[in-house]
Design a protein around this motif. Structure first.
Motif, PDB file in Angstrom:
ATOM      1  N   LEU A 193      42.876  23.204  49.690  1.00  0.00           N
ATOM      2  CA  LEU A 193      42.183  22.411  48.662  1.00  0.00           C
ATOM      3  C   LEU A 193      43.131  22.061  47.517  1.00  0.00           C
ATOM      4  CD1 LEU A 193      38.710  24.188  48.544  1.00  0.00           C
ATOM      5  CD2 LEU A 193      39.196  21.856  49.363  1.00  0.00           C
ATOM      6  N   GLY A 194      44.042  22.973  47.190  1.00  0.00           N
ATOM      7  CA  GLY A 194      45.046  22.680  46.181  1.00  0.00           C
ATOM      8  C   GLY A 194      45.938  21.527  46.613  1.00  0.00           C
ATOM      9  N   MET A 195      46.317  21.499  47.883  1.00  0.00           N
ATOM     10  CA  MET A 195      47.124  20.388  48.388  1.00  0.00           C
ATOM     11  C   MET A 195      46.339  19.085  48.304  1.00  0.00           C
ATOM     12  SD  MET A 195      49.928  19.203  49.657  1.00  0.00           S
ATOM     13  CE  MET A 195      49.542  17.615  48.963  1.00  0.00           C
ATOM     14  N   MET A 196      45.058  19.142  48.650  1.00  0.00           N
ATOM     15  CA  MET A 196      44.204  17.956  48.553  1.00  0.00           C
ATOM     16  C   MET A 196      44.117  17.480  47.103  1.00  0.00           C
ATOM     17  SD  MET A 196      40.141  17.604  49.357  1.00  0.00           S
ATOM     18  CE  MET A 196      39.751  18.433  47.820  1.00  0.00           C
ATOM     19  N   ALA A 197      43.943  18.417  46.178  1.00  0.00           N
ATOM     20  CA  ALA A 197      43.855  18.063  44.763  1.00  0.00           C
ATOM     21  C   ALA A 197      45.151  17.410  44.296  1.00  0.00           C
ATOM     22  CB  ALA A 197      43.560  19.316  43.927  1.00  0.00           C
ATOM     23  N   TYR A 198      46.283  17.929  44.763  1.00  0.00           N
ATOM     24  CA  TYR A 198      47.559  17.335  44.368  1.00  0.00           C
ATOM     25  C   TYR A 198      47.688  15.915  44.902  1.00  0.00           C
ATOM     26  CZ  TYR A 198      51.370  18.713  41.415  1.00  0.00           C
ATOM     27  OH  TYR A 198      52.192  18.866  40.321  1.00  0.00           O
TER      28      TYR A 198
ATOM     29  N   ASN B   8      57.318  13.792  44.168  1.00  0.00           N
ATOM     30  CA  ASN B   8      55.993  14.029  44.729  1.00  0.00           C
ATOM     31  C   ASN B   8      56.010  14.186  46.244  1.00  0.00           C
ATOM     32  OD1 ASN B   8      53.924  14.240  42.593  1.00  0.00           O
ATOM     33  ND2 ASN B   8      54.923  12.366  41.921  1.00  0.00           N
ATOM     34  N   GLY B   9      57.002  13.596  46.913  1.00  0.00           N
ATOM     35  CA  GLY B   9      57.179  13.869  48.340  1.00  0.00           C
ATOM     36  C   GLY B   9      57.507  15.343  48.564  1.00  0.00           C
TER      37      GLY B   9
ATOM     38  N   ALA C 139      55.371  18.333  50.520  1.00  0.00           N
ATOM     39  CA  ALA C 139      55.964  19.252  51.495  1.00  0.00           C
ATOM     40  C   ALA C 139      55.728  20.702  51.090  1.00  0.00           C
ATOM     41  CB  ALA C 139      57.460  18.969  51.651  1.00  0.00           C
ATOM     42  N   LEU C 140      55.927  21.009  49.804  1.00  0.00           N
ATOM     43  CA  LEU C 140      55.658  22.365  49.315  1.00  0.00           C
ATOM     44  C   LEU C 140      54.182  22.724  49.459  1.00  0.00           C
ATOM     45  CD1 LEU C 140      57.813  22.424  46.047  1.00  0.00           C
ATOM     46  CD2 LEU C 140      58.283  23.611  48.197  1.00  0.00           C
ATOM     47  N   GLY C 141      53.314  21.756  49.195  1.00  0.00           N
ATOM     48  CA  GLY C 141      51.875  22.000  49.302  1.00  0.00           C
ATOM     49  C   GLY C 141      51.450  22.326  50.724  1.00  0.00           C
TER      50      GLY C 141
END
Length: 155
Positions: A9-14, A47-48, A52-54
């Motif tokens: 969900l954090g990745m989605m939020a980002y 942001n790319g 990748a980190l997310g």
């Protein structure tokens, strides 16, 4: 909710955060308000890497909770220091402040709460996660500010 679910969900939020920043011209805002010498190419590459980190942190969350906490720390610190504080200080809308308030703060807090309340990490590791998030945010800012210095120019 599991730490892994919160990490995804954090990745989605980002992803939504990046979209908000791009669509509402974060680059010009950052140049004017934060005095960052940023170009759109810097935004895209940074942001790319965040995406990748997310993805990596979400895939590692169950086995390496520090990864999820580092990303949650990035969300919290980015949301507060790069969006909420400048908006409160200047009164000028910050592209990214909406997703910072609506997504980053609740999800970042929930991620730390879940990791700590389920004894997945110690308080010391939680602090390390915040520090990791801060370093992750600081790294591209430092790079932006030193890339024009003579020692680092490749021309």
């Amino acid at each position: 909710m599991t730490l892994t679910a919160l990490a995804w969900l954090g990745m989605m939020a980002y992803a939504f955060h990046i979209l908000e920043e791009y669509m509402l011209d974060w680059r010009d805002w950052a140049r004017n308000e934060l005095k960052l010498p940023v170009e759109w190419n810097d935004f895209y590459v940074t942001n790319g890497i965040v995406v990748a980190l997310g993805i990596a942190q979400a895939m590692l969350a169950a086995e390496l909770p520090l990864a999820a906490l580092g990303f949650a720390g990035l969300m919290l610190i980015n949301g507060i220091l790069m969006h909420i504080v400048p908006f409160a200080r200047t009164g000028r809308f910050s592209p990214g402040v909406f997703t910072a308030v609506v997504m980053f703060l609740p999800l970042g807090t929930a991620t730390f709460w879940t990791a700590l309340s389920n004894n997945l990490v110690s308080p010391a590791v939680a602090v390390l996660g915040l520090a990791l998030g801060g370093l992750t945010l600081a790294f591209p800012i430092v790079m932006l500010n030193i890339k024009t210095k003579p020692f680092f120019r490749q021309a």
